[in-house]
Design an enzyme around this catalytic site. Structure first.
Site, PDB file in Angstrom:
ATOM      1  N   ASP A   6       0.887  -1.169   0.000  1.00  0.00           N
ATOM      2  CA  ASP A   6       0.000   0.000   0.000  1.00  0.00           C
ATOM      3  C   ASP A   6       0.926   1.220   0.000  1.00  0.00           C
ATOM      4  O   ASP A   6       1.515   1.563   1.032  1.00  0.00           O
ATOM      5  CB  ASP A   6      -0.893  -0.055   1.252  1.00  0.00           C
ATOM      6  CG  ASP A   6      -1.656   1.245   1.487  1.00  0.00           C
ATOM      7  OD1 ASP A   6      -1.632   2.143   0.621  1.00  0.00           O
ATOM      8  OD2 ASP A   6      -2.280   1.357   2.571  1.00  0.00           O
ATOM      9  N   CYS A   7       1.080   1.842  -1.176  1.00  0.00           N
ATOM     10  CA  CYS A   7       2.028   2.954  -1.325  1.00  0.00           C
ATOM     11  C   CYS A   7       1.310   4.270  -1.109  1.00  0.00           C
ATOM     12  O   CYS A   7       0.612   4.775  -2.004  1.00  0.00           O
ATOM     13  CB  CYS A   7       2.656   2.914  -2.718  1.00  0.00           C
ATOM     14  SG  CYS A   7       3.365   1.316  -3.139  1.00  0.00           S
ATOM     15  N   GLY A   8       1.432   4.819   0.091  1.00  0.00           N
ATOM     16  CA  GLY A   8       0.806   6.102   0.425  1.00  0.00           C
ATOM     17  C   GLY A   8       1.739   7.250   0.080  1.00  0.00           C
ATOM     18  O   GLY A   8       2.821   7.049  -0.492  1.00  0.00           O
ATOM     19  N   LYS A  13       3.355   0.647   3.109  1.00  0.00           N
ATOM     20  CA  LYS A  13       3.027  -0.427   4.029  1.00  0.00           C
ATOM     21  C   LYS A  13       3.154  -1.727   3.242  1.00  0.00           C
ATOM     22  O   LYS A  13       2.614  -1.834   2.139  1.00  0.00           O
ATOM     23  CB  LYS A  13       1.577  -0.293   4.547  1.00  0.00           C
ATOM     24  CG  LYS A  13       1.385   0.711   5.686  1.00  0.00           C
ATOM     25  CD  LYS A  13       1.643   2.152   5.324  1.00  0.00           C
ATOM     26  CE  LYS A  13       0.583   2.689   4.378  1.00  0.00           C
ATOM     27  NZ  LYS A  13       0.855   4.126   4.011  1.00  0.00           N
ATOM     28  N   LEU A 100      -7.118   5.756  -4.958  1.00  0.00           N
ATOM     29  CA  LEU A 100      -7.317   4.301  -4.953  1.00  0.00           C
ATOM     30  C   LEU A 100      -7.277   3.716  -3.546  1.00  0.00           C
ATOM     31  O   LEU A 100      -7.906   2.691  -3.288  1.00  0.00           O
ATOM     32  CB  LEU A 100      -6.264   3.635  -5.845  1.00  0.00           C
ATOM     33  CG  LEU A 100      -6.593   3.703  -7.329  1.00  0.00           C
ATOM     34  CD1 LEU A 100      -5.379   3.303  -8.164  1.00  0.00           C
ATOM     35  CD2 LEU A 100      -7.793   2.822  -7.660  1.00  0.00           C
ATOM     36  N   ASP A 101      -6.551   4.369  -2.645  1.00  0.00           N
ATOM     37  CA  ASP A 101      -6.553   3.863  -1.262  1.00  0.00           C
ATOM     38  C   ASP A 101      -7.940   4.051  -0.640  1.00  0.00           C
ATOM     39  O   ASP A 101      -8.446   3.182   0.075  1.00  0.00           O
ATOM     40  CB  ASP A 101      -5.454   4.520  -0.411  1.00  0.00           C
ATOM     41  CG  ASP A 101      -5.505   6.042  -0.407  1.00  0.00           C
ATOM     42  OD1 ASP A 101      -6.223   6.653  -1.245  1.00  0.00           O
ATOM     43  OD2 ASP A 101      -4.815   6.647   0.437  1.00  0.00           O
ATOM     44  N   THR A 180       5.093  24.852  23.740  1.00  0.00           N
ATOM     45  CA  THR A 180       4.736  24.917  22.317  1.00  0.00           C
ATOM     46  C   THR A 180       4.384  23.533  21.780  1.00  0.00           C
ATOM     47  O   THR A 180       3.358  23.348  21.107  1.00  0.00           O
ATOM     48  CB  THR A 180       5.914  25.499  21.504  1.00  0.00           C
ATOM     49  OG1 THR A 180       6.221  26.776  22.039  1.00  0.00           O
ATOM     50  CG2 THR A 180       5.555  25.629  20.038  1.00  0.00           C
TER      51      THR A 180
HETATM   52  N1  ADP Z   1       5.204   2.172  12.046  1.00  0.00           N
HETATM   53  C1  ADP Z   1       4.969   3.390  11.553  1.00  0.00           C
HETATM   54  N2  ADP Z   1       5.805   3.910  10.631  1.00  0.00           N
HETATM   55  C2  ADP Z   1       5.586   5.118  10.114  1.00  0.00           C
HETATM   56  N3  ADP Z   1       4.539   5.911  10.458  1.00  0.00           N
HETATM   57  C3  ADP Z   1       3.688   5.463  11.373  1.00  0.00           C
HETATM   58  C4  ADP Z   1       3.840   4.185  11.946  1.00  0.00           C
HETATM   59  N4  ADP Z   1       2.825   4.009  12.808  1.00  0.00           N
HETATM   60  C5  ADP Z   1       2.091   5.124  12.785  1.00  0.00           C
HETATM   61  N5  ADP Z   1       2.609   6.036  11.943  1.00  0.00           N
HETATM   62  C6  ADP Z   1       2.028   7.344  11.654  1.00  0.00           C
HETATM   63  O1  ADP Z   1       1.282   7.194  10.468  1.00  0.00           O
HETATM   64  C7  ADP Z   1       1.224   8.405   9.741  1.00  0.00           C
HETATM   65  C8  ADP Z   1       1.254   8.074   8.271  1.00  0.00           C
HETATM   66  O2  ADP Z   1       0.146   7.253   8.001  1.00  0.00           O
HETATM   67  P1  ADP Z   1       0.037   6.405   6.686  1.00  0.00           P
HETATM   68  O3  ADP Z   1      -1.336   5.814   6.693  1.00  0.00           O
HETATM   69  O4  ADP Z   1       1.188   5.477   6.535  1.00  0.00           O
HETATM   70  O5  ADP Z   1       0.167   7.572   5.600  1.00  0.00           O
HETATM   71  P2  ADP Z   1       0.262   7.512   4.029  1.00  0.00           P
HETATM   72  O6  ADP Z   1      -0.648   6.382   3.585  1.00  0.00           O
HETATM   73  O7  ADP Z   1      -0.227   8.845   3.602  1.00  0.00           O
HETATM   74  O8  ADP Z   1       1.699   7.271   3.647  1.00  0.00           O
HETATM   75  C9  ADP Z   1       2.399   9.258  10.232  1.00  0.00           C
HETATM   76  O9  ADP Z   1       1.878  10.487  10.735  1.00  0.00           O
HETATM   77  C10 ADP Z   1       3.012   8.459  11.373  1.00  0.00           C
HETATM   78  O10 ADP Z   1       3.103   9.253  12.541  1.00  0.00           O
HETATM   79  C1  PAZ Z   2      -6.529  11.880  -0.549  1.00  0.00           C
HETATM   80  C2  PAZ Z   2      -5.189  11.201  -0.691  1.00  0.00           C
HETATM   81  C3  PAZ Z   2      -4.114  12.248  -0.880  1.00  0.00           C
HETATM   82  C4  PAZ Z   2      -4.903  10.404   0.593  1.00  0.00           C
HETATM   83  O1  PAZ Z   2      -3.600   9.861   0.501  1.00  0.00           O
HETATM   84  P1  PAZ Z   2      -2.776   9.359   1.798  1.00  0.00           P
HETATM   85  O2  PAZ Z   2      -2.939  10.337   2.888  1.00  0.00           O
HETATM   86  O3  PAZ Z   2      -3.375   8.030   2.178  1.00  0.00           O
HETATM   87  O4  PAZ Z   2      -1.361   9.212   1.337  1.00  0.00           O
HETATM   88  C5  PAZ Z   2      -5.217  10.165  -1.873  1.00  0.00           C
HETATM   89  O5  PAZ Z   2      -6.291   9.306  -1.734  1.00  0.00           O
HETATM   90  C6  PAZ Z   2      -5.283  10.867  -3.208  1.00  0.00           C
HETATM   91  O6  PAZ Z   2      -4.302  11.314  -3.751  1.00  0.00           O
HETATM   92  N1  PAZ Z   2      -6.514  10.980  -3.778  1.00  0.00           N
HETATM   93  C7  PAZ Z   2      -6.745  11.603  -5.068  1.00  0.00           C
HETATM   94  C8  PAZ Z   2      -7.685  12.753  -4.920  1.00  0.00           C
HETATM   95  C9  PAZ Z   2      -9.092  12.316  -4.512  1.00  0.00           C
HETATM   96  O7  PAZ Z   2      -9.284  11.252  -3.882  1.00  0.00           O
HETATM   97  O8  PAZ Z   2     -10.025  13.080  -4.804  1.00  0.00           O
HETATM   98  K     K Z   3      -3.399   5.618   3.014  1.00  0.00           K
END
Ligand code: ADP
Ligand code: PAZ
Ligand code: K
Length: 248
Positions: A6-8, A13, A100-101, A180
């Protein structure tokens, strides 16, 4: 063995399933393609195939696929946008623009709920998606997630500066901050919690009490206490990935 990714926007992941896809053998979170390759090379496991979802650019995604094919000789399948799947109808006017996620998490949520559901994902961005009992996606919301909120404050002010370790310590309570780091971390965390409550109010307006709330994403823990009835499902995107990219 099956590799799932799952490439965020911030993290990849990954997890490895047994050949029959009935057990998770290994899993992890990495912050780059190279870190992923390193983690996978470190496993004494032979990978047979891979399925993935990505919200990154087409170029970044194809670069990663090439690396996986080169290093592991894996066939890779990639989740693609759809107007309708597994009883869920994409609510976007241009269905291929929905992240897509979000789409996979909705497929997973609708399957697990067998009815109306609200899917909340706390990653780089925070998203909410509404799927009605008949599978119609009503649409959703996108807001900055915890990493974006905190980084905007750190980079657009002169005097908000603190390290990651202090940030973790600050979230032991939600009392008004006396430093802060406490003020920012608790303030942003409360914004996420308020967001959750608003989404649930909206879901109630649509569906009364008859819906399931799913919480997923790396920062799901920040809000899990707010709605005791919400189901925290860290692998919801993977549930949908298996539905969108079945192997048999
Ligand atoms: N094991 C982990 N490694 C990295 N980030 C984590 C982990 N567990 C929780 N987080 C938190 O998850 C957030 C990122 O969520 P994630 O769903 O992976 O984002 P994305 O899909 O946008 O890459 C970060 O703010 C981080 O603090
Ligand atoms: C909204 C998102 C940025 C979320 O991504 P993530 O935080 O999981 O990395 C992603 O689903 C995305 O790029 N969506 C395309 C725009 C849309 O869903 O309208
Ligand atoms: K995600």
């Amino acid at each position: 063995m099956i590799l799932e990714l799952d490439c965020g926007n911030s993290f990849i992941k990954w997890r490895v399933l047994s050949a029959k896809a009935d057990a998770v053998v290994q899993e992890g979170v990495v912050d780059s393609d190279q870190a992923l390759l390193d983690a996978l090379h470190g496993l004494a496991i032979s990978l047979q195939r891979c399925r993935l979802v990505s919200v990154r650019t087409a170029e970044e995604t194809s670069d990663l696929i090439k690396l996986l094919e080169r290093d592991f000789r894996l066939p890779v399948v990639c989740a693609a946008p759809a107007r309708e799947m597994s009883g869920v109808r994409n609510g976007y006017e241009e269905y291929e623009r929905l992240g897509l996620d979000r789409w996979l998490a909705m497929l997973g949520g609708y399957r697990l709920a067998s009815g109306a559901c609200l899917v909340l994902d706390f990653g780089t961005a925070v998203t909410a998606d509404f799927v009605a009992a008949d599978g119609e996606h009503l649409g959703g919301f996108i807001c900055p997630g915890m990493p974006l909120m905190r980084n905007q404050l750190r980079t657009h002010t002169r005097k908000i500066r603190y390290g990651d370790q202090a940030a973790e310590r600050a979230l032991v309570s939600h009392a008004p901050g006396r430093s802060t780091v406490e003020a920012v971390e608790r303030g942003c965390s409360l914004m996420l919690r308020g967001f959750v409550l608003t989404q649930i109010e909206l879901a109630r307006a649509y569906w009364g009490g008859d819906f399931t709330v799913f919480v997923t994403g790396g920062d799901a823990d920040l809000v899990s206490g707010v709605v005791p009835e919400a189901k925290v499902v860290p692998d919801l995107v993977f549930v949908g990935l298996a539905m969108a990219c079945p192997f048999s």
